[in-house]
Design a protein around this motif. Structure first.
Motif, PDB file in Angstrom:
ATOM      1  N   HIS A   1     -28.577 106.610  14.834  1.00  0.00           N
ATOM      2  CA  HIS A   1     -28.902 108.019  14.720  1.00  0.00           C
ATOM      3  C   HIS A   1     -28.229 108.743  15.876  1.00  0.00           C
ATOM      4  O   HIS A   1     -28.017 108.166  16.942  1.00  0.00           O
ATOM      5  CB  HIS A   1     -30.429 108.220  14.778  1.00  0.00           C
ATOM      6  CG  HIS A   1     -30.934 109.223  13.788  1.00  0.00           C
ATOM      7  ND1 HIS A   1     -30.773 109.089  12.428  1.00  0.00           N
ATOM      8  CD2 HIS A   1     -31.596 110.404  13.966  1.00  0.00           C
ATOM      9  CE1 HIS A   1     -31.323 110.122  11.813  1.00  0.00           C
ATOM     10  NE2 HIS A   1     -31.822 110.944  12.722  1.00  0.00           N
ATOM     11  N   PHE A   2     -27.893 110.014  15.681  1.00  0.00           N
ATOM     12  CA  PHE A   2     -27.174 110.769  16.702  1.00  0.00           C
ATOM     13  C   PHE A   2     -28.094 111.710  17.476  1.00  0.00           C
ATOM     14  O   PHE A   2     -27.621 112.640  18.133  1.00  0.00           O
ATOM     15  CB  PHE A   2     -26.037 111.577  16.066  1.00  0.00           C
ATOM     16  CG  PHE A   2     -24.853 110.730  15.629  1.00  0.00           C
ATOM     17  CD1 PHE A   2     -24.910 109.348  15.617  1.00  0.00           C
ATOM     18  CD2 PHE A   2     -23.672 111.345  15.227  1.00  0.00           C
ATOM     19  CE1 PHE A   2     -23.831 108.584  15.203  1.00  0.00           C
ATOM     20  CE2 PHE A   2     -22.580 110.597  14.817  1.00  0.00           C
ATOM     21  CZ  PHE A   2     -22.665 109.206  14.807  1.00  0.00           C
ATOM     22  N   ASP A   3     -29.406 111.493  17.397  1.00  0.00           N
ATOM     23  CA  ASP A   3     -30.344 112.280  18.184  1.00  0.00           C
ATOM     24  C   ASP A   3     -31.548 111.411  18.537  1.00  0.00           C
ATOM     25  O   ASP A   3     -31.582 110.217  18.234  1.00  0.00           O
ATOM     26  CB  ASP A   3     -30.751 113.562  17.452  1.00  0.00           C
ATOM     27  CG  ASP A   3     -31.430 113.308  16.108  1.00  0.00           C
ATOM     28  OD1 ASP A   3     -32.167 112.300  15.976  1.00  0.00           O
ATOM     29  OD2 ASP A   3     -31.242 114.109  15.175  1.00  0.00           O
ATOM     30  N   ASP A   4     -32.546 112.012  19.176  1.00  0.00           N
ATOM     31  CA  ASP A   4     -33.706 111.248  19.643  1.00  0.00           C
ATOM     32  C   ASP A   4     -34.887 111.336  18.697  1.00  0.00           C
ATOM     33  O   ASP A   4     -35.992 110.917  19.052  1.00  0.00           O
ATOM     34  CB  ASP A   4     -34.134 111.740  21.028  1.00  0.00           C
ATOM     35  CG  ASP A   4     -34.649 113.184  20.987  1.00  0.00           C
ATOM     36  OD1 ASP A   4     -34.269 113.932  20.056  1.00  0.00           O
ATOM     37  OD2 ASP A   4     -35.408 113.569  21.892  1.00  0.00           O
ATOM     38  N   ARG A   5     -34.678 111.871  17.503  1.00  0.00           N
ATOM     39  CA  ARG A   5     -35.788 112.058  16.577  1.00  0.00           C
ATOM     40  C   ARG A   5     -36.357 110.694  16.175  1.00  0.00           C
ATOM     41  O   ARG A   5     -35.633 109.821  15.696  1.00  0.00           O
ATOM     42  CB  ARG A   5     -35.300 112.817  15.346  1.00  0.00           C
ATOM     43  CG  ARG A   5     -36.402 113.334  14.448  1.00  0.00           C
ATOM     44  CD  ARG A   5     -35.789 114.113  13.309  1.00  0.00           C
ATOM     45  NE  ARG A   5     -36.828 114.667  12.448  1.00  0.00           N
ATOM     46  CZ  ARG A   5     -36.671 114.896  11.145  1.00  0.00           C
ATOM     47  NH1 ARG A   5     -35.509 114.616  10.570  1.00  0.00           N
ATOM     48  NH2 ARG A   5     -37.641 115.422  10.433  1.00  0.00           N
ATOM     49  N   SER A   6     -37.682 110.530  16.336  1.00  0.00           N
ATOM     50  CA  SER A   6     -38.309 109.234  16.074  1.00  0.00           C
ATOM     51  C   SER A   6     -39.073 109.189  14.766  1.00  0.00           C
ATOM     52  O   SER A   6     -39.197 108.131  14.147  1.00  0.00           O
ATOM     53  CB  SER A   6     -39.258 108.877  17.228  1.00  0.00           C
ATOM     54  OG  SER A   6     -40.218 109.901  17.424  1.00  0.00           O
ATOM     55  N   THR A   7     -39.594 110.328  14.299  1.00  0.00           N
ATOM     56  CA  THR A   7     -40.320 110.397  13.024  1.00  0.00           C
ATOM     57  C   THR A   7     -39.936 111.674  12.308  1.00  0.00           C
ATOM     58  O   THR A   7     -39.365 112.601  12.904  1.00  0.00           O
ATOM     59  CB  THR A   7     -41.851 110.392  13.246  1.00  0.00           C
ATOM     60  OG1 THR A   7     -42.231 111.635  13.879  1.00  0.00           O
ATOM     61  CG2 THR A   7     -42.291 109.217  14.121  1.00  0.00           C
ATOM     62  N   GLU A   8     -40.270 111.758  11.034  1.00  0.00           N
ATOM     63  CA  GLU A   8     -39.948 112.962  10.268  1.00  0.00           C
ATOM     64  C   GLU A   8     -40.786 114.154  10.712  1.00  0.00           C
ATOM     65  O   GLU A   8     -40.461 115.296  10.401  1.00  0.00           O
ATOM     66  CB  GLU A   8     -40.152 112.697   8.771  1.00  0.00           C
ATOM     67  CG  GLU A   8     -39.172 111.684   8.206  1.00  0.00           C
ATOM     68  CD  GLU A   8     -39.010 111.812   6.701  1.00  0.00           C
ATOM     69  OE1 GLU A   8     -39.647 112.698   6.117  1.00  0.00           O
ATOM     70  OE2 GLU A   8     -38.243 111.025   6.142  1.00  0.00           O
TER      71      GLU A   8
END
Length: 624
Positions: A325-332
C-alpha cells in the motif's frame, strides 16, 4: 500567459503575488504545519511545486542534504514528463538544454566475426506518433532546479529546508495536527540536535531506504534478478560512430545500454557485469571503475573508448520491489495521513528510464489532492484514491521492466530472433513514454458509457493535446499546453454545429446552466468573492473557423469576469483550424461533447453536451 487582470504590472509575470502562508514565510521550520514533504527528489519537488499553488495550505519540505542536488542519478525524461513540465511552465527551457532522442541504434554480433559488433536496426524513437513532445536526456538536478524555481515564484513561496533528517513519527488523531514527527539537524550549526514538529499529513519522498516507509510499517517486497550492471557518466574520445546516439548493444561479451547526455560530450553507459552468485553478499557493488571501463571496451569491440573523465559511476543489482500500500491506512474506517512516493514504494531497474518519470506522477497525484482537501474544496475521501491509482501503475511498471531488463541481459543467441529486441522496443514504445496509465472508475474517474462521443480522449488516460485556433487573435495553440498546474479542473466543451450566436445552440443552453443554476458546480462550490473560474476552468472549442463568428457571439460562461476589475476573459474561446480539425483528429462527435479533466491532466469524464445532470453529479462527488 494570463496577467494584467488585477491591474497593470511591469515585473516578471512568472513571479506570482505571494499569498497566505507565502507572505512573510518564516525561514525556520515552524512547530506546526499542514503538510510535511520528506525528501527533495523528483516526487518531493513536484509535490512542493503543486502545493505552492495552494497558499492557504502550510507546506514545508525537508531534505537531509545540506543543499541542492548537484548531480542526479536519473536522466531520462519521457514525453509524458515533458507534458507535465509544460503545465509547470518550464518545458521549453528543459527542451532547449536537453539531449533529444530521435531514434535508437541496435548493435549485435557480426555474423561473420561474432567478436565484433555491427549496427542493425535504427527505429525512430516515437514510432506511433504518441506525443508532440520529445524524449529527452537531462541531468535530474536541473529538473529539480526548475521545480524549485516554480515553487519559489508561486503564491505559497515554498523553498526546501535543507540539513534536516526525518527520524520517526507517532499519531494522535485527537490532536489538530495528528502526526508528531521527530527530526534531526543533519548539517549546519545545529548538526546533531533533535527536535519535533507536528503536521496533518506527510508525503514521504525519501528514496528506496525510506525512513517514512519504515515508520508506517510498510515493506518493499519482491525479488532480485541476480544480475549486476555498472553505470558511468563519462567524457571520452572514441571511434564508436554512435557515441551520440542512444544504443542497445548486444555482444558476445555482454550488453550495454548507451545513452548520450546533454552538452555534446557526456554519455551514460550501462555495462552488463553478468550474473551475481547467490552468496555474493553485494560484493559486486565494489567493482572498481577500471573494471567497468574494461568490460565496456570489450563489448564495444572493434571500437573503443578512451575515458577522459568519470563524472559519476555506480554498480547496482536489478531488483523489482513494491509495497502492499502507498499510505498508512490500516482499516477502511481510517483515513490516510502518510503517503509514500517513488522509490520509497516501488523499485526497479534504471534501464527503461522510468524511475524519475513515475515518481513525479506520484508526487503530482497526491499533492493536488492534498491541496484540495486542506483548502476545503474536497472531502477527505479523495486522499484514498492515491494508493488505489498509483499502486497499479507501479505494478505495471515492474512487470514491463522485468521483461525489458531481462531482454537487455539475454545473450544474442538466446533471443527468439536476431530482431527480437528492437521489435519489442517498437511494440512497447507507448508504455515507457508514460501514456499507458489508465485510471479505473472511482470517485475521480467516470465510466465509459459516453466514450463514443470523444474516442480520442479515453476516460482515465491523460488528455492528449491537439492544435486549435484561439478566436480572439487567430493564434494557433496546442489546447492541452494552455492548462497550468494551478489545481483547477478543466471543462472542455466541444460545441455542436450550431453557430455560437444561435438560440438553439446546445452550448448556449449549457452556458445558462453553468452561470446561473444552483446545481451548477460553478455556482454551488464557488466561495463568495471568487472568480467564476476559480475552481474549474471553462473552455469552448467551436466547429466553425475564426472568420465565421465573433468573440461576442459566445455565451457568458466562456467569457467569465475575472480579477479585481472584473474584466472579461476571452483566451479560452477556440475554434478548429482549417487544415487541422480537432474534431476529426480526436474523433469527437459533431453533436458535441463535454470533457472533464482533472488537475493532473487525466480525463475524468466524457459526457453529452446536454448532460447537465452528469456535470453536476461528477462535481458533487469531488467537491464539497
Amino acid at each position: 500567459m494570463h496577467f494584467h487582470h488585477n491591474g497593470y504590472i511591469s515585473r516578471d509575470p512568472r513571479i506570482q503575488e505571494a499569498a497566505g502562508y507565502g507572505i512573510d514565510r518564516p525561514s525556520d521550520l515552524p512547530e506546526t504545519m499542514d503538510v510535511l514533504i520528506v525528501g527533495s527528489g523528483p516526487a518531493g519537488m513536484i509535490a512542493a511545486a503543486q502545493l505552492s499553488q495552494f497558499p492557504t495550505v502550510n507546506t514545508r519540505i525537508i531534505e537531509r542534504r545540506e543543499g541542492r542536488l548537484e548531480l542526479g542519478q536519473a536522466d531520462g525524461i519521457q514525453a509524458r514528463s515533458v507534458e507535465t513540465f509544460q503545465a509547470f511552465r518550464f518545458a521549453e527551457e528543459v527542451i532547449r538544454e536537453a539531449y533529444h532522442i530521435t531514434e535508437m541504434s541496435f548493435w549485435k554480433p557480426d555474423p561473420q566475426n561474432p567478436q565484433n559488433i555491427i549496427r542493425g536496426a535504427r527505429p525512430v524513437d516515437d514510432p506511433h506518433d504518441i506525443s508532440e513532445f520529445p524524449h529527452l536526456i537531462v541531468n535530474q538536478a536541473r529538473v529539480l532546479d526548475y521545480f524549485a524555481e516554480y515553487a519559489r515564484n508561486s503564491p505559497g513561496r515554498i523553498t526546501p529546508d535543507y540539513g534536516i533528517e526525518f527520524l520517526g513519527l507517532s499519531t494522535d488523531e485527537s490532536q489538530e495536527y495528528p502526526l508528531e514527527v521527530r527530526l534531526c539537524h543533519s548539517a549546519g550549526p545545529q548538526q546533531g540536535r533533535e527536535f519535533s514538529v507536528r503536521t496533518k499529513y506527510i508525503i514521504g519522498c525519501d528514496g528506496a531506504r525510506s525512513a517514512v516507509r519504515k515508520a508506517i510499517g510498510r515493506k518493499l517486497t519482491g525479488d532480485a534478478a541476480n544480475h549486476a550492471w555498472g553505470v558511468m557518466d563519462v567524457i571520452v574520445n572514441t571511434d564508436f560512430p554512435d557515441w551520440r546516439m542512444k544504443c542497445a548493444i548486444s555482444s558476445a561479451q555482454g550488453s550495454i545500454l548507451h545513452i548520450p547526455r546533454e552538452g555534446g560530450h557526456l554519455a551514460r553507459v550501462y555495462v552488463d557485469l553478468g550474473e551475481v552468485p547467490a552468496d555474493d553478499n553485494h560484493a559486486v557493488r565494489s567493482t572498481p571503475i577500471e573494471e567497468i571501463i574494461d568490460r565496456a571496451n570489450a563489448i564495444y569491440h572493434p571500437y573503443s573508448i578512451d575515458v577522459k573523465e568519470v563524472a559519476w559511476h555506480s554498480v547496482y543489482e536489478v531488483g523489482h520491489r513494491l509495497t502492499d500500500h502507498f499510505d498508512d491506512r490500516s482499516t477502511e474506517e481510517t483515513h490516510p495521513r502518510v503517503f509514500i512516493t517513488g522509490d520509497a514504494c516501488h523499485t526497479h531497474s534504471a534501464k527503461a528510464g522510468q524511475g524519475m518519470n513515475v515518481s513525479m506522477q506520484d508526487g503530482f497525484n497526491i499533492a493536488w489532492k492534498l491541496g484540495h482537501v486542506l483548502s476545503g474544496r474536497a472531502p477527505q475521501a479523495l486522499l484514498e484514491t492515491y494508493s488505489e491509482e498509483r499502486q497499479e501503475v507501479a505494478q505495471d511498471l515492474i512487470d514491463f521492466d522485468k521483461e525489458w531488463s531481462t531482454l537487455m541481459a539475454t545473450k544474442p543467441e538466446d533471443l527468439p530472433s536476431p530482431e527480437y529486441l528492437e521489435e519489442f522496443y517498437v511494440k512497447t514504445a507507448e508504455f515507457p513514454a508514460g501514456f499507458m496509465t489508465c485510471y479505473k472508475p472511482s470517485l475521480l474517474t467516470g465510466g465509459t458509457e459516453h466514450q463514443h462521443l470523444a474516442e480520442g480522449f479515453p476516460v482515465g488516460k491523460r488528455f492528449r493535446s491537439a492544435r486549435v485556433n484561439r478566436r480572439e487573435n487567430s493564434y494557433p495553440r496546442h489546447l492541452g499546453h494552455e492548462a497550468t498546474a494551478d489545481g483547477r479542473y478543466r471543462l472542455y466543451v466541444f460545441a455542436d454545429a450550431a453557430h455560437p450566436a444561435a438560440e438553439d445552440s446546445a452550448v448556449r443552453t449549457l452556458s445558462d446552466f453553468l452561470v446561473s443554476d444552483p446545481q451548477s458546480p460553478f455556482v454551488k462550490f464557488r466561495a463568495q468573492g471568487q472568480d467564476f473560474d476559480a475552481l474549474i476552468e471553462p473552455l469552448v472549442i467551436y466547429q466553425q473557423v475564426h472568420t465565421e463568428f465573433e468573440v461576442t457571439d459566445v455565451p457568458a460562461a466562456f467569457r467569465p469576469l475575472v480579477g479585481q476589475h472584473q474584466v472579461e476573459y476571452w483566451e479560452n474561446i477556440y475554434c478548429r483550424l482549417p487544415e487541422e480539425d480537432i474534431f476529426e483528429q480526436r474523433a469527437i462527435s459533431r453533436d458535441g461533447a463535454v470533457i472533464i479533466v482533472r488537475p493532473d491532466q487525466y480525463v475524468a469524464a466524457v459526457l453529452p453536451l446536454n448532460d447537465l445532470q452528469g456535470i453536476s453529479d461528477y462535481f458533487n462527488g469531488v467537491f464539497q
